[in-house]
Design a protein around this motif. Structure first.
Motif, PDB file in Angstrom:
ATOM      1  N   ALA A 123      30.035 -16.231  22.788  1.00 10.84           N
ATOM      2  CA  ALA A 123      29.222 -15.234  22.080  1.00 10.84           C
ATOM      3  C   ALA A 123      28.678 -14.154  23.019  1.00 10.84           C
ATOM      4  O   ALA A 123      28.668 -12.970  22.675  1.00 10.84           O
ATOM      5  N   GLU A 124      28.238 -14.557  24.236  1.00 17.14           N
ATOM      6  CA  GLU A 124      27.655 -13.544  25.149  1.00 17.14           C
ATOM      7  C   GLU A 124      28.704 -12.487  25.483  1.00 17.14           C
ATOM      8  O   GLU A 124      28.379 -11.325  25.662  1.00 17.14           O
ATOM      9  N   LEU A 125      29.955 -12.944  25.608  1.00 20.15           N
ATOM     10  CA  LEU A 125      30.996 -11.967  25.956  1.00 20.15           C
ATOM     11  C   LEU A 125      31.334 -11.086  24.767  1.00 20.15           C
ATOM     12  O   LEU A 125      31.637  -9.904  24.922  1.00 20.15           O
ATOM     13  N   LYS A 126      31.230 -11.669  23.573  1.00 21.15           N
ATOM     14  CA  LYS A 126      31.461 -10.824  22.390  1.00 21.15           C
ATOM     15  C   LYS A 126      30.386  -9.761  22.304  1.00 21.15           C
ATOM     16  O   LYS A 126      30.646  -8.633  21.893  1.00 21.15           O
ATOM     17  N   SER A 127      29.149 -10.099  22.704  1.00 24.57           N
ATOM     18  CA  SER A 127      28.144  -9.030  22.640  1.00 24.57           C
ATOM     19  C   SER A 127      28.355  -8.011  23.766  1.00 24.57           C
ATOM     20  O   SER A 127      28.092  -6.829  23.579  1.00 24.57           O
ATOM     21  N   LEU A 128      28.866  -8.475  24.916  1.00 26.42           N
ATOM     22  CA  LEU A 128      29.212  -7.500  25.960  1.00 26.42           C
ATOM     23  C   LEU A 128      30.319  -6.559  25.455  1.00 26.42           C
ATOM     24  O   LEU A 128      30.293  -5.358  25.685  1.00 26.42           O
ATOM     25  N   ASP A 129      31.281  -7.143  24.721  1.00 28.37           N
ATOM     26  CA  ASP A 129      32.345  -6.314  24.144  1.00 28.37           C
ATOM     27  C   ASP A 129      31.747  -5.187  23.309  1.00 28.37           C
ATOM     28  O   ASP A 129      32.162  -4.034  23.408  1.00 28.37           O
ATOM     29  N   GLU A 130      30.755  -5.555  22.499  1.00 29.76           N
ATOM     30  CA  GLU A 130      30.165  -4.530  21.619  1.00 29.76           C
ATOM     31  C   GLU A 130      29.457  -3.462  22.432  1.00 29.76           C
ATOM     32  O   GLU A 130      29.547  -2.273  22.154  1.00 29.76           O
TER      33      GLU A 130
END
Ligand code: GLC
Length: 650
Positions: free
Chosen positions: A85-92
């Protein structure tokens, strides 16, 4: 009339056929993330048309192409589901600010974990050092599982999901990535995708004659094809071995090995290889890697009758990886490592391919100008060859873990009256210290007895004269070497692109000859600049008389100055011609700010006259930002030996 392009329509058709099936396969997992699934699908739809076209170009002729498409979409969904999840938010975050890496704030460092801190666990303790230095892009040299001895400094990977046990574990790596991220530092790793080690499980299965895995590599029953290929191939490591093929006794076949005989080139004409490596790439992205350095990009596609470098399919493969990354891990960037002719280097740079690229030409020509004290070749080449496509930039370096090869264009040299072959011979003599009066202490690398070609190893400080000066205990020579080192570092920080510091160069690391006593390293002179020598900044930072302290502080000063200057964003760089052959000048302009950088490559003071300054836009009093001194309008600019000035001419 333009020809009808059937691909967009059929790309959509295929996706519409495959996606419902994939949704069924992953129904349980997708149920848990239904709100995010739409975002993923949007990216998939956005990138699919080009991904389809790339895959079709590479594998469309194979009877089971539809199966390849299914496999690829499965891979995309599977790795997206696994993405934390943390990386998905970095993606955003990155999607909202996709050109973050063009900022003047981005400053890079590169190191070998084992040489710098012994292991990954201890690297954590050094984050404060990186912050003190000002680094926020950290490249860890290959740290994957490799054979004990034959590993080419980590570039012969046996397992992309395993870390060399001497260095740590994959769990520690992801933890470190998170710790770095918390401090605003992006993790950069290598993606060694041209070859695996001959101990990789795929190579082992090939050795046991499993046909599926033999097809992962280029293997031949006899010398017929290898001989035909060989006629056109360049020898990369001629001092170690001749030819690009290695006999494998277990398989009783020849294997393609562009680099060392234990590095087996992967066969990307096999879609299974493409998919397997795409999975390794996405796995690494899911550990928190933000930039992948694509190793040896030029070599990944073979075509008979060519030198098998820079083939069109090499670009297609990288673009296909790029599209996959944009779907699964949009924050991931690619940096190309193409140490080839400058015309070819630039072709890897594109938002759809590698957003970043090493700049080997700048590196080589900085050393060229340092030896000749004349900047004409540097100026001429940079004027014509610096621009990169919008949304992309260079990663600049003065030294890295590899050798220096004189990769300038022959015609560029001839255009300004330089004979390229004899000039390369001169440079090699100069940097190996053979040339009378040379200040450099370089070591030859990969002398080719057939062509006489050779490349150069050595640290920044040893090549720039510090080692020689210290040996002679000559304080004037020491000061000259310090100025040379600072000159190169000043250009590194101010010219367009991300500056990448080889850690050790911030404190003036010298050559380390202990590699000669290690049988695993003795034949590879690049180890002379991959030193285990460390500097205890905690103690030495209090002693301002040491050279280390001076180097370190100058580096910190330049990095922090850079971060205050919007003009140093990667908005381009305009080379200017100064009527003085020792002065290399360029203008950086962005956001209403304009900076003129002038660099003196000679030991003696040099002048840029007032008229020329005025023509560059210095019409009033200007400030030299490094020294914080005012240069009155109408006056000539006089630079001391090897001085670099950054003038705010906004
Ligand atoms: C790259 C690396 C180099 C290595 C080669 C083979 O050029 O930078 O160190 O020897 O690839 O992997």
């Amino acid at each position: 009339m333009t020809e009808y392009d059937w691909r967009p329509e059929h790309a959509t058709k295929s996706l519409n056929r495959i996606l419902p099936e994939v949704e069924k396969t992953f129904a349980a997992e997708l149920g848990r993330v239904s709100h995010e699934w739409q975002k993923f699908k949007n990216r998939l739809h956005r990138e699919w048309e080009r991904l389809f076209a790339y895959l079709h170009q590479l594998y469309g002729w194979q009877y089971d192409f539809f199966y390849t498409l299914e496999q690829i979409i499965n891979t995309l969904v599977q790795y997206w589901l696994q993405r934390p999840a943390e990386l998905k938010s970095l993606d955003e975050k990155r999607e909202a600010d996709p050109f973050w890496f063009l900022s003047e704030n981005v400053v890079g460092g590169v190191l070998y974990v084992d040489l710098f801190s012994d292991n990954l666990a201890k690297l954590d303790e050094h984050i404060s050092y990186f912050k003190k230095l000002g680094i926020n892009y950290l490249h860890l040299m290959p740290l994957f599982a490799v054979p004990k001895e034959n590993n080419d400094g980590g570039y012969a990977v046996s397992d992309y999901r395993g870390i060399n046990p001497d260095i740590g574990t994959m769990e520690e790596l992801s933890k470190l990535a998170a710790a770095l991220r918390d401090e605003g530092i992006s993790l950069v790793l290598d993606f060694v995708f041209n070859h695996t080690s001959d101990e990789h499980i795929w190579a082992q299965k090939a050795k046991s004659k499993d046909p599926d895995f033999m097809a992962y590599y280029h293997t031949y029953p006899n010398r017929e094809l290898p001989d035909q290929f060989q006629k056109h191939l360049r020898e990369i490591f001629p001092a170690v071995r001749k030819g690009s093929f290695t006999w494998c006794e277990e398989m009783k076949r020849w294997v393609w090995t562009s680099f060392n005989s234990f590095q087996w080139d992967l066969n990307y004409s096999n879609p299974e290889v493409f998919r397997a490596m795409a999975e390794e790439m996405l796995f690494l992205a899911n550990q928190g890697v933000e930039v992948l350095r694509l190793d040896a990009v030029a070599f990944i596609w073979k075509r008979l009758g060519t030198n098998c470098e820079n083939q069109p399919e090499a670009h297609t493969i990288i673009r296909a990886f790029n599209a996959m990354a944009k779907i699964v891990a949009p924050c991931l960037l690619f940096k190309s490592e193409a140490i080839v002719h400058p015309d070819n280097v630039i072709q890897y740079i594109h938002p759809d391919e590698c957003q970043l690229s090493y700049n080997p030409l700048l590196m080589a020509l900085l050393w060229e100008a340092l030896a000749t004290r004349v900047v004409r070749l540097l100026e001429h080449s940079m004027r014509n060859r610096y621009p990169t496509p919008s949304g992309c930039t260079w990663v600049n370096f003065v030294r890295c873990h590899d050798d220096i090869g004189w990769t300038f264009d022959d015609q560029d040299a001839r255009n300004i009256g330089i004979d390229p072959a004899s000039h390369r011979r001169f440079l090699n003599k100069f940097y190996t210290g053979e040339y009378p009066g040379s200040f450099a202490k370089g070591v030859p690398f990969q002398f080719n007895t057939d062509t006489g070609d050779v490349r150069i190893s050595g640290t920044l400080s040893s090549l720039a004269g510090l080692e020689d000066a210290l040996e002679k205990q000559d304080s004037e020579l020491i000061e000259q070497a310090v100025r040379r080192i600072n000159l190169l570092r000043s250009i590194l920080v101010s010219i367009g692109g991300i500056p990448l510091l080889y850690i050790g160069d911030e404190w003036g690391m010298l050559n380390d000859y202990t590699y000669l006593t290690d049988p695993g390293k003795a034949s590879d002179s690049r180890w002379v600049h991959r030193s285990r020598k460390r500097w205890n900044d905690r103690e030495d930072l209090t002693d301002q008389d040491t050279l280390e302290w001076r180097f370190f502080h100058e580096m910190v000063k330049l990095f922090s100055l850079r971060k205050t200057l919007p003009a140093l964003q990667n908005g381009g760089m305009e080379v200017i011609h100064i009527e003085n052959p020792h002065l290399f000048g360029y203008i950086r302009a962005f956001g209403g700010q304009k900076i003129l950088v002038v660099n003196n490559f000679a030991e003696k003071p040099q002048t840029m006259d007032a008229l020329q300054l005025k023509a560059c836009g210095a019409t009033k009093d200007v400030i030299d930002l490094i020294k914080n001194e005012v240069l009155s309008s109408g006056k000539d600019l006089v630079l001391n030996g090897h001085q670099s000035v950054w003038l705010d001419i906004s």
